[in-house]
Write a protein that holds these residues in place. Sequence first.
Motif, PDB file in Angstrom:
ATOM      1  N   PHE A 285       0.854  -1.189   0.096  1.00 54.84           N
ATOM      2  CA  PHE A 285       0.106  -0.050  -0.006  1.00 54.84           C
ATOM      3  C   PHE A 285       1.038   1.151   0.027  1.00 54.84           C
ATOM      4  O   PHE A 285       0.126   2.293   0.399  1.00 54.84           O
ATOM      5  N   SER A 286       2.195   1.172  -0.250  1.00 52.34           N
ATOM      6  CA  SER A 286       2.976   2.353  -0.071  1.00 52.34           C
ATOM      7  C   SER A 286       2.751   3.322  -1.059  1.00 52.34           C
ATOM      8  O   SER A 286       2.943   4.478  -1.054  1.00 52.34           O
ATOM      9  N   HIS A 287       2.109   2.984  -2.295  1.00 53.45           N
ATOM     10  CA  HIS A 287       1.547   3.993  -3.439  1.00 53.45           C
ATOM     11  C   HIS A 287       0.514   4.934  -2.910  1.00 53.45           C
ATOM     12  O   HIS A 287       0.506   5.936  -3.515  1.00 53.45           O
ATOM     13  N   TYR A 288      -0.237   4.450  -1.588  1.00 54.04           N
ATOM     14  CA  TYR A 288      -1.207   5.562  -1.197  1.00 54.04           C
ATOM     15  C   TYR A 288      -0.485   6.514  -0.334  1.00 54.04           C
ATOM     16  O   TYR A 288      -0.996   7.632  -0.070  1.00 54.04           O
ATOM     17  N   PHE A 289       0.863   6.703   0.074  1.00 55.12           N
ATOM     18  CA  PHE A 289       1.421   7.356   0.812  1.00 55.12           C
ATOM     19  C   PHE A 289       2.125   8.389  -0.125  1.00 55.12           C
ATOM     20  O   PHE A 289       3.144   7.713  -0.432  1.00 55.12           O
TER      21      PHE A 289
END
Length: 133
Positions: A20-24
């Motif tokens: 989920f790092s692309h949400y940050f």
Amino acid sequence: MEDYFSRYKFMGDYRLRKAFSHYFKKEKDYTIVPVPISEKRLQERGFNQVVGFIDHLHFMPLLEKEEGLSQHTLSRNKRLQNKNTFTLKAKVKVPNKVLLIDDVYTTGRTLQHAITVLKEAGAQDVRSFSLCR
């Protein structure tokens, strides 16, 4: 998400931090601040799950957390009654605009406590982002 966090946080599957790092993302003019975990929890887990999400970004760890009860074991009422266990790290200058990052928003109490500390230290605008609620 329950299975995800069970594997990531509690079983230590650190590879899952990238899921989920692309949400940050960096928000213009805001300093990214991760919600910390206690030193004891860091030693047990081996990593801060929030820092894992944002390790690709520039961030400032401005806060420290005293050891307290594990939030995931508490009822809603107990979470809301918890005392503030966050403090500002020694000798840090708090920026005016802060984006506070956490993994799970349940009652909002964790963010409320962290925001209180940041605002008392001079932050004018504190926003927050949690991966899930």
